[in-house]
Design a protein around this motif. Sequence first.
Motif, PDB file in Angstrom:
ATOM      1  N   GLU A   1      -6.546  13.107  -4.916  1.00 58.26           N
ATOM      2  CA  GLU A   1      -5.301  12.360  -4.742  1.00 58.26           C
ATOM      3  C   GLU A   1      -5.275  11.104  -5.610  1.00 58.26           C
ATOM      4  OE1 GLU A   1      -2.556  13.082  -2.754  1.00 58.26           O
ATOM      5  OE2 GLU A   1      -3.499  15.047  -2.564  1.00 58.26           O
ATOM      6  N   LEU A   2      -6.441  10.484  -5.784  1.00 60.96           N
ATOM      7  CA  LEU A   2      -6.523   9.204  -6.495  1.00 60.96           C
ATOM      8  C   LEU A   2      -6.842   9.353  -7.974  1.00 60.96           C
ATOM      9  CD1 LEU A   2      -8.543   7.097  -3.891  1.00 60.96           C
ATOM     10  CD2 LEU A   2      -6.078   7.134  -4.233  1.00 60.96           C
TER      11      LEU A   2
ATOM     12  N   GLY B   1      -0.836   1.067   4.652  1.00 56.35           N
ATOM     13  CA  GLY B   1       0.141   2.150   4.620  1.00 56.35           C
ATOM     14  C   GLY B   1       0.131   2.978   5.884  1.00 56.35           C
ATOM     15  N   SER B   2      -1.065   3.221   6.407  1.00 59.19           N
ATOM     16  CA  SER B   2      -1.187   4.004   7.634  1.00 59.19           C
ATOM     17  C   SER B   2      -0.575   3.270   8.823  1.00 59.19           C
ATOM     18  CB  SER B   2      -2.672   4.295   7.893  1.00 59.19           C
ATOM     19  OG  SER B   2      -2.833   5.128   9.008  1.00 59.19           O
ATOM     20  N   ILE B   3      -0.831   1.966   8.921  1.00 59.46           N
ATOM     21  CA  ILE B   3      -0.258   1.178  10.021  1.00 59.46           C
ATOM     22  C   ILE B   3       1.262   1.084   9.876  1.00 59.46           C
ATOM     23  CG2 ILE B   3      -0.188  -1.142  11.025  1.00 59.46           C
ATOM     24  CD1 ILE B   3      -3.146  -1.404  10.378  1.00 59.46           C
ATOM     25  N   ALA B   4       1.745   0.976   8.644  1.00 60.49           N
ATOM     26  CA  ALA B   4       3.192   0.952   8.418  1.00 60.49           C
ATOM     27  C   ALA B   4       3.845   2.236   8.922  1.00 60.49           C
ATOM     28  CB  ALA B   4       3.481   0.753   6.932  1.00 60.49           C
ATOM     29  N   LYS B   5       3.176   3.343   8.682  1.00 55.68           N
ATOM     30  CA  LYS B   5       3.713   4.622   9.158  1.00 55.68           C
ATOM     31  C   LYS B   5       3.749   4.664  10.675  1.00 55.68           C
ATOM     32  CE  LYS B   5       3.226   9.605   8.594  1.00 55.68           C
ATOM     33  NZ  LYS B   5       2.527  10.695   7.867  1.00 55.68           N
ATOM     34  N   LEU B   6       2.692   4.124  11.288  1.00 54.93           N
ATOM     35  CA  LEU B   6       2.617   4.112  12.747  1.00 54.93           C
ATOM     36  C   LEU B   6       3.765   3.289  13.330  1.00 54.93           C
ATOM     37  CD1 LEU B   6      -0.664   3.641  14.738  1.00 54.93           C
ATOM     38  CD2 LEU B   6       1.399   2.460  15.453  1.00 54.93           C
ATOM     39  N   PHE B   7       3.980   2.070  12.817  1.00 58.54           N
ATOM     40  CA  PHE B   7       5.032   1.207  13.357  1.00 58.54           C
ATOM     41  C   PHE B   7       6.423   1.754  13.044  1.00 58.54           C
ATOM     42  CE2 PHE B   7       1.699  -1.931  13.898  1.00 58.54           C
ATOM     43  CZ  PHE B   7       2.127  -2.650  15.002  1.00 58.54           C
TER      44      PHE B   7
ATOM     45  N   ASP C   1      -3.376  11.812   8.216  1.00 58.69           N
ATOM     46  CA  ASP C   1      -2.051  12.303   7.827  1.00 58.69           C
ATOM     47  C   ASP C   1      -2.164  13.631   7.089  1.00 58.69           C
ATOM     48  OD1 ASP C   1       0.735  12.233   7.458  1.00 58.69           O
ATOM     49  OD2 ASP C   1       0.509  11.276   5.513  1.00 58.69           O
ATOM     50  N   SER C   2      -1.945  13.605   5.768  1.00 58.19           N
ATOM     51  CA  SER C   2      -1.811  14.852   5.014  1.00 58.19           C
ATOM     52  C   SER C   2      -3.124  15.590   4.802  1.00 58.19           C
ATOM     53  CB  SER C   2      -1.185  14.552   3.639  1.00 58.19           C
ATOM     54  OG  SER C   2      -1.995  13.618   2.922  1.00 58.19           O
ATOM     55  N   GLY C   3      -4.259  14.899   4.938  1.00 58.78           N
ATOM     56  CA  GLY C   3      -5.530  15.534   4.636  1.00 58.78           C
ATOM     57  C   GLY C   3      -6.240  16.148   5.823  1.00 58.78           C
TER      58      GLY C   3
ATOM     59  N   ALA D   1       1.654   4.464  -0.585  1.00 60.46           N
ATOM     60  CA  ALA D   1       2.634   5.523  -0.337  1.00 60.46           C
ATOM     61  C   ALA D   1       1.962   6.773   0.222  1.00 60.46           C
ATOM     62  CB  ALA D   1       3.381   5.857  -1.624  1.00 60.46           C
ATOM     63  N   ASP D   2       0.809   7.135  -0.317  1.00 60.09           N
ATOM     64  CA  ASP D   2       0.094   8.297   0.194  1.00 60.09           C
ATOM     65  C   ASP D   2      -0.302   8.107   1.651  1.00 60.09           C
ATOM     66  OD1 ASP D   2       0.341   9.584  -2.178  1.00 60.09           O
ATOM     67  OD2 ASP D   2      -1.735   9.330  -2.818  1.00 60.09           O
ATOM     68  N   ALA D   3      -0.794   6.911   1.977  1.00 64.66           N
ATOM     69  CA  ALA D   3      -1.212   6.655   3.351  1.00 64.66           C
ATOM     70  C   ALA D   3      -0.032   6.651   4.313  1.00 64.66           C
ATOM     71  CB  ALA D   3      -1.953   5.316   3.435  1.00 64.66           C
ATOM     72  N   ALA D   4       1.136   6.201   3.821  1.00 62.72           N
ATOM     73  CA  ALA D   4       2.332   6.162   4.667  1.00 62.72           C
ATOM     74  C   ALA D   4       3.086   7.487   4.674  1.00 62.72           C
ATOM     75  CB  ALA D   4       3.266   5.052   4.203  1.00 62.72           C
TER      76      ALA D   4
END
Length: 461
Positions: free
Chosen positions: A65-66, A386-392, A324-326, A175-178
């Motif tokens: 991914e990176l 990004g992950s926390i942003a997705k959660l909230f 998430d996606s992985g 973006a990937d994490a979100a």
Amino acid sequence: MEIGIMSVHVLYVFFIGAIILFMLLRKDTTFISLFGIFIISLWASHSLSASVSSLFHSFIYAASELLPTIFIICFIVSMSDVLTKTGINEAMIYPFVRLVKGPVIAYWLIGGLMFAISLFFWPSPGVALIGAVLLPAASRAGLPPIAAAMAMNLFGHGFALSGDFVIQAAPKLTADAAGIPVGDVISASIPLVLIMGVTTTTAAFFMIQRERKKQLRPASFSPMSEEQDTSMYLPKRLRSLLALLIPLVFAADIACMVIFNLQGNDATALIGGSAICILLIVHFLVYKQKGLEKITGYFIEGFQFGFKVFGPVIPIAAFFYLGDSGYESILGTELPKHSHGIVNDLGIALSHAMPMSKELAAAALTAAGAVTGLDGSGFSGISLAGSIAKLFSSALHADPAVLTALGQISAIWVGGGTLIPWALIPAAAICKVDPFELARKNFLPVVIGLSVTTIAAMIML
């Protein structure tokens, strides 16, 4: 359908907390990230062999991914190296030296050039370039060395790097994490980056001016006495020509991005390919018939730098890809029935468990970003933001792009080279100032900027 929280979700939250704790204690997060992957895999698959394999799969998934992001950094550094050794970088900057007429102009000129260089070449090469060419002129104009270091930090490692609009390494990670497109993060980050950058650099300027007025005379400055190696410099006319053409190439790249709507990996490929072409052309102009023997060395140096920067990023990014996606690729098992991914499930559960507000979410993302920046890299923890942003955003049923951009900005401003002393060493060394003093001077402007930007994000949500 309401998602029930299971033991795997609880474990994931526990390890998020552990990663944050490690960051606060300034400990390496690699072990805790990989241990979290192993335990979650063991719990989900009930297989020791699958859990051991998941460690390897997590690296492969995160690296895949990176990889475009890592490569673009490698190629940019390789190109910057050859441009510096041949004197082309210096030729690009030298015309601006005559504009340095006083401390006010010196501050904004150093900052503006640092911002432009950092957008295309990243801040690290910019520090060396500005230090070699503009610092002596800024000193003669009356700009104290601590003020020059602040300008380099705030405009380069903060303003330019937090948006990263050209190379797009930072928005790619967040973006990937979100779980959203890179373009969404970039679009949402533009006003926030501008607000943060303008507020912080202006606040710093007024602080510098106030301190200068208290002094009877400008602080003295002794520029670096090391002689620059000019053995590889190209002829002056050729340097001048290339110093004009190379910025035009990147300007054309930006025009193509706008005209053809290139974002994410497509934009990265265009910039990376241009950097490779420039590297090859300049390299053969220098080495001529020996060019085939030397070119590999520049790529090796670039790869060494790229993997050194992203070495700490891959394990922690792997952990957050797991949320998430992985999940299925890393663990080798399907998501539980009715699950939409660990982070999505947690967001839905959170929305049922407690009242949420956009003010709370924005403040939480700023705090989370700042915490992830405490390791001094600015990049290793932005996947967490990004992950926390997705959660909230799941809990608020809101667009995650603004929260993702806010977390990214906070993480990079704090950890990318403006507040953490050990991340300030390059600029501090070039300007011959104490990195702890530089961090102290940067602190108030950055806090003011983060406060204003957080309020702006609350309004945008």
